[in-house]
Design an enzyme around this catalytic site. Structure first.
Site, PDB file in Angstrom:
ATOM      1  N   HIS A  16       0.845  -1.210   0.000  1.00 33.97           N
ATOM      2  CA  HIS A  16       0.000   0.000   0.000  1.00 33.97           C
ATOM      3  C   HIS A  16       0.877   1.256   0.000  1.00 33.97           C
ATOM      4  CE1 HIS A  16      -3.110  -2.613   2.291  1.00 33.97           C
ATOM      5  NE2 HIS A  16      -3.602  -2.418   1.088  1.00 33.97           N
ATOM      6  N   LYS A  40     -17.803  -6.015   7.993  1.00 38.99           N
ATOM      7  CA  LYS A  40     -16.534  -6.757   8.028  1.00 38.99           C
ATOM      8  C   LYS A  40     -16.038  -6.741   9.460  1.00 38.99           C
ATOM      9  CE  LYS A  40     -14.164  -6.525   3.562  1.00 38.99           C
ATOM     10  NZ  LYS A  40     -12.907  -6.081   2.942  1.00 38.99           N
ATOM     11  N   ARG A  89      -1.654  -6.061  -8.488  1.00 35.85           N
ATOM     12  CA  ARG A  89      -0.517  -6.932  -8.160  1.00 35.85           C
ATOM     13  C   ARG A  89      -0.347  -8.024  -9.202  1.00 35.85           C
ATOM     14  NH1 ARG A  89      -2.990  -7.987  -2.332  1.00 35.85           N
ATOM     15  NH2 ARG A  89      -4.724  -8.106  -3.777  1.00 35.85           N
ATOM     16  N   SER A 127      -2.961  -7.564   3.077  1.00 35.22           N
ATOM     17  CA  SER A 127      -3.214  -7.469   4.517  1.00 35.22           C
ATOM     18  C   SER A 127      -3.565  -8.841   5.078  1.00 35.22           C
ATOM     19  CB  SER A 127      -4.367  -6.496   4.792  1.00 35.22           C
ATOM     20  OG  SER A 127      -4.060  -5.224   4.304  1.00 35.22           O
TER      21      SER A 127
HETATM   22  O1  PNS Z   1      -8.725  -2.786   0.285  1.00 31.37           O
HETATM   23  P1  PNS Z   1      -9.910  -3.366  -0.432  1.00 31.37           P
HETATM   24  O2  PNS Z   1     -10.755  -4.137   0.541  1.00 31.37           O
HETATM   25  O3  PNS Z   1      -9.501  -4.145  -1.655  1.00 31.37           O
HETATM   26  O4  PNS Z   1     -10.785  -2.122  -0.943  1.00 31.37           O
HETATM   27  C1  PNS Z   1     -12.030  -2.318  -1.576  1.00 31.37           C
HETATM   28  C2  PNS Z   1     -12.796  -0.988  -1.731  1.00 31.37           C
HETATM   29  C3  PNS Z   1     -12.890  -0.254  -0.415  1.00 31.37           C
HETATM   30  C4  PNS Z   1     -12.069  -0.119  -2.738  1.00 31.37           C
HETATM   31  C5  PNS Z   1     -14.204  -1.324  -2.292  1.00 31.37           C
HETATM   32  O5  PNS Z   1     -14.778  -2.341  -1.526  1.00 31.37           O
HETATM   33  C6  PNS Z   1     -15.139  -0.113  -2.308  1.00 31.37           C
HETATM   34  O6  PNS Z   1     -14.945   0.807  -3.070  1.00 31.37           O
HETATM   35  N1  PNS Z   1     -16.150  -0.141  -1.424  1.00 31.37           N
HETATM   36  C7  PNS Z   1     -17.100   0.922  -1.242  1.00 31.37           C
HETATM   37  C8  PNS Z   1     -18.456   0.539  -1.837  1.00 31.37           C
HETATM   38  C9  PNS Z   1     -18.524   0.892  -3.296  1.00 31.37           C
HETATM   39  O7  PNS Z   1     -18.223   1.998  -3.719  1.00 31.37           O
HETATM   40  N2  PNS Z   1     -18.956  -0.087  -4.144  1.00 31.37           N
HETATM   41  C10 PNS Z   1     -19.091   0.116  -5.562  1.00 31.37           C
HETATM   42  C11 PNS Z   1     -17.863  -0.318  -6.336  1.00 31.37           C
HETATM   43  S1  PNS Z   1     -17.923  -2.061  -6.628  1.00 31.37           S
END
Ligand code: PNS
Length: 159
Positions: A16, A40, A89, A127
């Site tokens: 990150h 979560k 990645r 993570s």
């Molecule tokens: O670190 P992560 O868990 O891979 O991040 C995922 C994240 C936070 C980018 C994604 O889950 C997100 O954007 N969540 C907010 C809800 C949202 O906007 N959903 C629509 C896009 S699919």
């Protein structure tokens, strides 16, 4: 141009940090946005994660840390950000990331998702990997900043 780097960051890893550092060289401002998702079960509270990321990025003057709930694009709009920054990645990331990028585009046409290829040394790192290793007392010093490693080990010792 302002970029939002959204994620769970539970905890922040060197992968990150690589994306944040390189993003901060490309954009005027990068806002690291910690998703607050009560469904979560995170290791660290949102407040703790903000504190950790703030500490790790203290040398990057154009990086801000915040949290958000709900849709990333709604938060991005609120912050007048035009870019969502994400790291890629490996090939298996691509499917989920492309789906998210397309979904976000249908929700907010004027916000672009920009992908940075994660530095190859961190291409295996997540993570979840950090948590799995730490849980069994393995070495994580090469995966997360020192202070974060201490936090993660203390979490598992307290269990
Ligand atoms: O670190 P992560 O868990 O891979 O991040 C995922 C994240 C936070 C980018 C994604 O889950 C997100 O954007 N969540 C907010 C809800 C949202 O906007 N959903 C629509 C896009 S699919």
């Amino acid at each position: 141009m302002i970029a939002i780097y959204p994620g769970s960051f539970d905890p922040i890893t060197l992968g990150h940090l690589d994306i944040i550092t390189r993003g901060s060289q490309l954009f005027e401002k990068v806002i690291v946005a910690v998703l607050s998702n009560p469904s979560k079960k995170p290791l660290f509270t949102v407040e703790k994660r903000i504190e950790q990321i703030t500490y790790c990025t203290k040398n990057l003057s154009n990086v801000e840390i915040d949290s958000f709930a709900g849709l990333t694009v709604t938060y991005a709009k609120l912050k007048s950000a035009k870019v969502l920054l994400r790291g890629l990645r490996v090939l298996s990331d691509f499917e989920k990331e492309l789906q998210m990028a397309h979904t976000n585009k249908t929700l907010q046409e004027d916000i672009e998702t920009v992908f940075l290829a994660t530095t190859k040394e961190y291409s295996f790192l997540s993570s979840s990997v950090v948590k799995e290793i730490a849980q069994f007392g393995g070495e994580i010093a090469h995966l997360v900043p020192k202070e974060i490693a201490e936090d993660v080990y203390s979490y598992y010792q307290k269990l």
